[in-house]
Design an enzyme around this catalytic site. Structure first.
Site, PDB file in Angstrom:
ATOM      1  N   GLU A   1      33.823  75.139  46.531  1.00 21.97           N
ATOM      2  CA  GLU A   1      33.615  75.746  47.845  1.00 21.97           C
ATOM      3  C   GLU A   1      34.668  75.235  48.827  1.00 21.97           C
ATOM      4  OE1 GLU A   1      29.750  76.065  49.500  1.00 21.97           O
ATOM      5  OE2 GLU A   1      28.708  75.859  47.576  1.00 21.97           O
TER       6      GLU A   1
ATOM      7  N   THR B   1      29.788  79.156  46.663  1.00 22.42           N
ATOM      8  CA  THR B   1      30.661  79.056  45.493  1.00 22.42           C
ATOM      9  C   THR B   1      31.659  80.209  45.471  1.00 22.42           C
ATOM     10  OG1 THR B   1      28.837  78.065  44.316  1.00 22.42           O
ATOM     11  CG2 THR B   1      30.666  78.852  42.989  1.00 22.42           C
TER      12      THR B   1
ATOM     13  N   TYR C   1      13.485  76.644  43.623  1.00 18.64           N
ATOM     14  CA  TYR C   1      14.097  77.450  44.703  1.00 18.64           C
ATOM     15  C   TYR C   1      13.209  78.568  45.250  1.00 18.64           C
ATOM     16  CZ  TYR C   1      15.417  81.826  42.319  1.00 18.64           C
ATOM     17  OH  TYR C   1      15.402  83.047  41.707  1.00 18.64           O
TER      18      TYR C   1
ATOM     19  N   HIS D   1      30.031  85.507  42.630  1.00 22.23           N
ATOM     20  CA  HIS D   1      29.102  84.404  42.350  1.00 22.23           C
ATOM     21  C   HIS D   1      27.650  84.871  42.495  1.00 22.23           C
ATOM     22  CE1 HIS D   1      27.299  80.421  42.278  1.00 22.23           C
ATOM     23  NE2 HIS D   1      26.737  80.655  43.452  1.00 22.23           N
TER      24      HIS D   1
ATOM     25  N   ARG E   1      17.672  86.164  37.598  1.00 24.85           N
ATOM     26  CA  ARG E   1      16.685  87.227  37.836  1.00 24.85           C
ATOM     27  C   ARG E   1      16.889  88.405  36.889  1.00 24.85           C
ATOM     28  NH1 ARG E   1      17.671  85.306  43.025  1.00 24.85           N
ATOM     29  NH2 ARG E   1      19.357  86.785  43.255  1.00 24.85           N
TER      30      ARG E   1
ATOM     31  N   GLU F   1      29.998  73.031  42.497  1.00 27.79           N
ATOM     32  CA  GLU F   1      30.253  74.338  43.092  1.00 27.79           C
ATOM     33  C   GLU F   1      31.575  74.240  43.842  1.00 27.79           C
ATOM     34  OE1 GLU F   1      26.808  75.702  45.340  1.00 27.79           O
ATOM     35  OE2 GLU F   1      25.989  76.615  43.503  1.00 27.79           O
TER      36      GLU F   1
ATOM     37  N   LYS G   1      20.278  70.433  45.636  1.00 32.34           N
ATOM     38  CA  LYS G   1      21.558  70.422  46.345  1.00 32.34           C
ATOM     39  C   LYS G   1      21.739  69.190  47.231  1.00 32.34           C
ATOM     40  CE  LYS G   1      22.604  74.872  45.441  1.00 32.34           C
ATOM     41  NZ  LYS G   1      23.874  75.379  44.920  1.00 32.34           N
TER      42      LYS G   1
ATOM     43  N   GLN H   1      17.078  73.315  40.449  1.00 32.14           N
ATOM     44  CA  GLN H   1      17.210  74.493  41.311  1.00 32.14           C
ATOM     45  C   GLN H   1      16.369  75.660  40.801  1.00 32.14           C
ATOM     46  OE1 GLN H   1      21.286  75.859  41.595  1.00 32.14           O
ATOM     47  NE2 GLN H   1      20.792  77.535  42.980  1.00 32.14           N
TER      48      GLN H   1
ATOM     49  N   ASP I   1      29.931  71.259  46.239  1.00 35.22           N
ATOM     50  CA  ASP I   1      28.501  71.287  46.542  1.00 35.22           C
ATOM     51  C   ASP I   1      27.738  71.074  45.226  1.00 35.22           C
ATOM     52  OD1 ASP I   1      26.024  71.741  47.711  1.00 35.22           O
ATOM     53  OD2 ASP I   1      26.176  73.921  47.477  1.00 35.22           O
TER      54      ASP I   1
HETATM   55 MN    MN Z   1      26.669  75.943  47.454  1.00 36.37          MN
END
Ligand code: MN
Length: 416
Positions: free
Chosen positions: A200, A348, A243, A132, A141, A198, A252, A239, A232
């Site tokens: 999780e 995740t 972030y 992830h 990025r 997400e 979130k 985001q 999540d």
């Molecule tokens: Mn998460």
């Protein structure tokens, strides 16, 4: 002990087998919230079990079974909570059990309402799946530097928002947010266009530490009561804009959902497996011995309003790069204290194959490759009135231990 020699009917392939005995909080038409365990298609009301005197030899204050959260019960410690679990397991397969004389202790699950099982004062979300983290780093990025330099040296995490954690079945409105549209010069305010799940799992803290104290990888699991499924929810467009540099915030915090039954660490013990090789070697305080990953099958389904659901991801908790003992050891290494009921989440859970990715962000690769559902419609992210369902279970030979599900629908933006 097997399902078939118990006097309670346990359907084949039930998540809530005699090997499981997970704890939760329920209410029904007859009574307010209280503590229960799930068995097959039923729940066993532990407050009524306590009234039969079955727990008297364990010397437990009965009031823990009529609390609205499990915290006080969990705070009894594993010696007591495991004794309750073991006793229930034995009695449900004992033909002369006192419980058979009190049929009202068993209630069909369909007649009960399940509630948030614990009061969660603090919530931390880790970022511990290497697949992830690599996928997101590649998209957000640079593919050549997808993992940040710290990633293989410590379990990266952030402090999440506990107030908006709720239990399966409570729907959530699409959040408003500030985003920077592609190629725009100025940000805009409006409904998130990229609401995502997400996949999780969370673990629930079972024992306090004092401020200043630390845990080690050899004792950290003693401080974990059990595990739940977690969605999540994430607003990806929010985001991406917000972030930097401090991490997730409003993208979130609008909602997180957990499954209602806490499956104990003891129930998961048969499913221990080795984790992935950690290279480069971790610092000594994060070294561990023994199998600390768990083989738990996970799936995510999307169900459009009044339509059939489509499974969009099949993953497994065993893929985690950092295990729970390492996460908790790292969490406490600076002396930060933890409390009964705190929740720590995995991050995740993605696997290597494309059908094992744990978010729409990865499954559609940032919205480039939509997922086709059984009704023929396509999804880049989650639409209004879609229900997202996460399920999980472990299986080894005849032993099956499952989590049930966590489900929630995304409603349109709330009009105030
Ligand atoms: Mn998460």
């Amino acid at each position: 002990m097997t399902n078939t020699n118990c006097w309670v009917t346990i359907p084949e392939n039930s998540d809530f087998s005699i090997h499981n005995i997970p704890f939760g909080i329920f209410s029904d038409k007859n009574a307010a919230k209280r503590v229960a365990i799930a068995i097959g298609d039923h729940i066993l009301d532990l407050s009524k079990v306590a009234d039969t005197g079955l727990f008297d030899p364990l010397n437990i204050d009965k009031s823990v079974f009529t609390n609205t959260y499990l915290n006080a019960f969990i705070d009894l410690g594993k010696s007591k909570t495991n004794a309750v679990r073991n006793l229930i397991q034995k009695e449900l397969c004992n033909d002369t059990s006192v419980l058979k004389e009190h049929p009202s202790v068993l209630i069909p699950q369909k007649d009960a309402t399940l509630h948030l099982p614990v009061f969660i004062r603090d919530y931390t979300d880790f970022y511990s799946s290497i697949e992830h983290a690599t996928n997101v780093g590649t998209m957000f990025r640079d593919p050549d530097k997808a993992l940040m330099p710290n990633w293989k040296h410590l379990p990266v995490g952030y402090h999440g928002r506990a107030s908006s954690i709720t239990v399966s079945g409570h729907d959530v409105h699409r959040p408003m947010g500030q985003t920077m549209p592609p190629n725009a010069e100025n940000p805009i305010y409006g409904p998130s266009k990229r609401v995502d799940f997400e996949l999780e799992m969370g673990f629930i803290i079972g024992k306090n530490t004092a401020l200043g104290n630390t845990l080690s990888t050899s004792n950290a699991e003693n401080y974990i009561f059990g595990k739940v499924l977690l969605n999540d929810w994430s607003a990806r467009d929010v985001q991406k804009w917000e972030y930097v540099p401090l991490g997730p915030f409003l993208a979130k915090s609008f909602a997180s959902h957990i499954s209602p039954w806490i499956v104990t660490m003891e129930a998961l013990d048969p499913f221990r497996v080795p984790g992935p090789n950690q290279d480069p070697a971790v610092l000594p305080y994060l070294e561990f011995s023994g199998d600390k990953n768990f083989d738990i099958n996970l799936e995510v389904a999307i169900q459009p309003e009044n339509k059939e659901e489509t499974v969009v991801s099949n993953s497994n908790f065993k893929y985690m790069y950092w295990n729970m003992a390492q996460q908790l050891t790292h969490h406490t290494m600076n002396g930060c204290n933890i409390n009964v009921g705190d929740m720590m989440a995995s991050g995740t859970i993605s696997g290597k194959s494309k059908d094992s990715y744990g978010s729409m962000l990865e499954l559609t690769w940032g919205g480039k490759n939509p997922v086709t559902l059984k009704d023929g419609s396509e999804r880049k992210f989650i639409d209004d009135n879609d229900t997202v369902i996460i399920r999980g279970y472990s299986k080894k030979g005849d032993i099956r231990v499952g989590f049930g599900e966590v489900r929630a629908k995304i409603l349109p933006v709330k009009s105030n």
